[in-house]
Design a protein around this motif. Sequence first.
Motif, PDB file in Angstrom:
ATOM      1  N   ARG A 241      14.918  -2.452   8.322  1.00  0.00           N
ATOM      2  CA  ARG A 241      14.311  -1.317   9.024  1.00  0.00           C
ATOM      3  C   ARG A 241      14.691  -0.006   8.336  1.00  0.00           C
ATOM      4  O   ARG A 241      14.618   1.061   8.944  1.00  0.00           O
ATOM      5  CB  ARG A 241      14.776  -1.282  10.484  1.00  0.00           C
ATOM      6  N   GLU A 242      15.111  -0.066   7.099  1.00  0.00           N
ATOM      7  CA  GLU A 242      15.583   1.123   6.409  1.00  0.00           C
ATOM      8  C   GLU A 242      14.421   1.926   5.842  1.00  0.00           C
ATOM      9  O   GLU A 242      13.446   1.373   5.327  1.00  0.00           O
ATOM     10  CB  GLU A 242      16.540   0.731   5.280  1.00  0.00           C
ATOM     11  N   GLY A 243      14.526   3.243   5.935  1.00  0.00           N
ATOM     12  CA  GLY A 243      13.549   4.134   5.317  1.00  0.00           C
ATOM     13  C   GLY A 243      12.135   3.888   5.802  1.00  0.00           C
ATOM     14  O   GLY A 243      11.845   3.870   7.005  1.00  0.00           O
ATOM     15  N   LEU A 244      11.229   3.641   4.867  1.00  0.00           N
ATOM     16  CA  LEU A 244       9.817   3.434   5.186  1.00  0.00           C
ATOM     17  C   LEU A 244       9.590   2.209   6.053  1.00  0.00           C
ATOM     18  O   LEU A 244       8.605   2.146   6.805  1.00  0.00           O
ATOM     19  CB  LEU A 244       9.014   3.311   3.882  1.00  0.00           C
ATOM     20  N   TRP A 245      10.496   1.242   5.976  1.00  0.00           N
ATOM     21  CA  TRP A 245      10.346   0.002   6.741  1.00  0.00           C
ATOM     22  C   TRP A 245      10.604   0.215   8.233  1.00  0.00           C
ATOM     23  O   TRP A 245      10.373  -0.700   9.031  1.00  0.00           O
ATOM     24  CB  TRP A 245      11.274  -1.067   6.173  1.00  0.00           C
ATOM     25  N   ASN A 246      11.054   1.388   8.602  1.00  0.00           N
ATOM     26  CA  ASN A 246      11.221   1.713  10.013  1.00  0.00           C
ATOM     27  C   ASN A 246       9.905   2.177  10.636  1.00  0.00           C
ATOM     28  O   ASN A 246       9.772   2.213  11.867  1.00  0.00           O
ATOM     29  CB  ASN A 246      12.280   2.808  10.180  1.00  0.00           C
ATOM     30  N   TYR A 247       8.922   2.520   9.797  1.00  0.00           N
ATOM     31  CA  TYR A 247       7.661   3.062  10.280  1.00  0.00           C
ATOM     32  C   TYR A 247       6.477   2.126  10.030  1.00  0.00           C
ATOM     33  O   TYR A 247       5.406   2.322  10.601  1.00  0.00           O
ATOM     34  CB  TYR A 247       7.390   4.416   9.614  1.00  0.00           C
ATOM     35  N   SER A 248       6.662   1.149   9.188  1.00  0.00           N
ATOM     36  CA  SER A 248       5.618   0.158   8.919  1.00  0.00           C
ATOM     37  C   SER A 248       6.294  -1.147   8.523  1.00  0.00           C
ATOM     38  O   SER A 248       7.286  -1.137   7.792  1.00  0.00           O
ATOM     39  CB  SER A 248       4.703   0.633   7.787  1.00  0.00           C
ATOM     40  N   ARG A 249       5.744  -2.268   8.998  1.00  0.00           N
ATOM     41  CA  ARG A 249       6.302  -3.557   8.600  1.00  0.00           C
ATOM     42  C   ARG A 249       5.941  -3.889   7.152  1.00  0.00           C
ATOM     43  O   ARG A 249       6.572  -4.750   6.544  1.00  0.00           O
ATOM     44  CB  ARG A 249       5.787  -4.665   9.531  1.00  0.00           C
ATOM     45  N   HIS A 250       4.954  -3.200   6.625  1.00  0.00           N
ATOM     46  CA  HIS A 250       4.513  -3.470   5.248  1.00  0.00           C
ATOM     47  C   HIS A 250       4.161  -2.166   4.534  1.00  0.00           C
ATOM     48  O   HIS A 250       3.003  -1.965   4.127  1.00  0.00           O
ATOM     49  CB  HIS A 250       3.312  -4.422   5.263  1.00  0.00           C
ATOM     50  N   PRO A 251       5.134  -1.285   4.344  1.00  0.00           N
ATOM     51  CA  PRO A 251       4.815  -0.025   3.657  1.00  0.00           C
ATOM     52  C   PRO A 251       4.370  -0.244   2.215  1.00  0.00           C
ATOM     53  O   PRO A 251       3.587   0.549   1.679  1.00  0.00           O
ATOM     54  CB  PRO A 251       6.131   0.753   3.730  1.00  0.00           C
ATOM     55  N   ASN A 252       4.858  -1.320   1.588  1.00  0.00           N
ATOM     56  CA  ASN A 252       4.414  -1.614   0.217  1.00  0.00           C
ATOM     57  C   ASN A 252       2.920  -1.924   0.186  1.00  0.00           C
ATOM     58  O   ASN A 252       2.190  -1.470  -0.704  1.00  0.00           O
ATOM     59  CB  ASN A 252       5.225  -2.758  -0.380  1.00  0.00           C
ATOM     60  N   TYR A 253       2.449  -2.680   1.165  1.00  0.00           N
ATOM     61  CA  TYR A 253       1.016  -2.967   1.240  1.00  0.00           C
ATOM     62  C   TYR A 253       0.212  -1.700   1.550  1.00  0.00           C
ATOM     63  O   TYR A 253      -0.885  -1.502   1.017  1.00  0.00           O
ATOM     64  CB  TYR A 253       0.732  -4.013   2.322  1.00  0.00           C
ATOM     65  N   PHE A 254       0.750  -0.854   2.425  1.00  0.00           N
ATOM     66  CA  PHE A 254       0.032   0.377   2.772  1.00  0.00           C
ATOM     67  C   PHE A 254      -0.179   1.243   1.536  1.00  0.00           C
ATOM     68  O   PHE A 254      -1.300   1.723   1.280  1.00  0.00           O
ATOM     69  CB  PHE A 254       0.789   1.166   3.832  1.00  0.00           C
ATOM     70  N   PHE A 255       0.872   1.455   0.770  1.00  0.00           N
ATOM     71  CA  PHE A 255       0.734   2.319  -0.405  1.00  0.00           C
ATOM     72  C   PHE A 255      -0.087   1.643  -1.498  1.00  0.00           C
ATOM     73  O   PHE A 255      -0.757   2.331  -2.281  1.00  0.00           O
ATOM     74  CB  PHE A 255       2.110   2.728  -0.921  1.00  0.00           C
ATOM     75  N   GLU A 256      -0.053   0.315  -1.554  1.00  0.00           N
ATOM     76  CA  GLU A 256      -0.923  -0.398  -2.487  1.00  0.00           C
ATOM     77  C   GLU A 256      -2.393  -0.125  -2.132  1.00  0.00           C
ATOM     78  O   GLU A 256      -3.215   0.147  -3.011  1.00  0.00           O
ATOM     79  CB  GLU A 256      -0.634  -1.894  -2.428  1.00  0.00           C
TER      80      GLU A 256
END
Length: 264
Positions: free
Chosen positions: A175-190
């Motif tokens: 739940r650190e950093g961006l993972w606290n706001y999205s379960r898949h921030p890597n997919y979002f930015f992709e």
Amino acid sequence: MNLWLMILYGWLSMSAVMALLWLLQRKTGDAGIVDVAWGMGVGLLTLFFVWGRHDGDMTRRIVLAVLAMGWALRLSGYVLWRVMTMPEDGRYQTLKENWGSAAQYRMFWFYQLQAAGSLLFALPMLIAAGGKSPFGLVDLAGVLIWLVAIAGELTADRQLSRFRANPVHKGQVCREGLWNYSRHPNYFFEWLHWWAYVCLALSAPWGWLTLFGPILMLHFIINVTGIPPTEAQALKSRGDAYREYQRTTSAFFPWLPRSKQVTT
């Protein structure tokens, strides 16, 4: 060069590469190499398309080549590191288990589907490379979107890698950093990254067709090869901790987390 010939050559080349990599994964037992080839395939096809489209603005063609290859090198390099240092992705282990004795036959066609996918997601670059108008503000907006998206992906990947590297966190949910706001921030930015090529293509003939790039990517991420298998694997390995994460945290678009349940 004729556009249809370029598309045909691109598809045949990726199909041949994926067939060879299918043979390699039979030997190594790790199917994850397909993810390395998919991203790099998009980048290399972009170079081919940019080289073949002499009718487009030179500045835009150069920018397209730099952005697409920069994205491909970052993504494929990161996935290759994971393939070489970690066990086979659980998604592929599950697929092989479900496919049983037909696993290798179906894996071959899965690899060929990824070859077609590389071509499909390189087509926006083929369209954008034909834009004749001078490089302008909308194109610059595309570059800025690309920079934000790549920075977000790098940050999300780094935060997750740092979390996993700490043995204290074994079995826990990041739940650190961006993972606290999205379960898949890597997919979002992709997904966000694909809007960069829409901006670069808007001035080209048929440029509006590039809107299907981010639309299709959103579909694949949310409904097909992204979130569903990733979360199924996470539920198997983390159980109730991940169920609570699902309850409190946005699946895709970053948003403020909901309050956690209080147990007594």
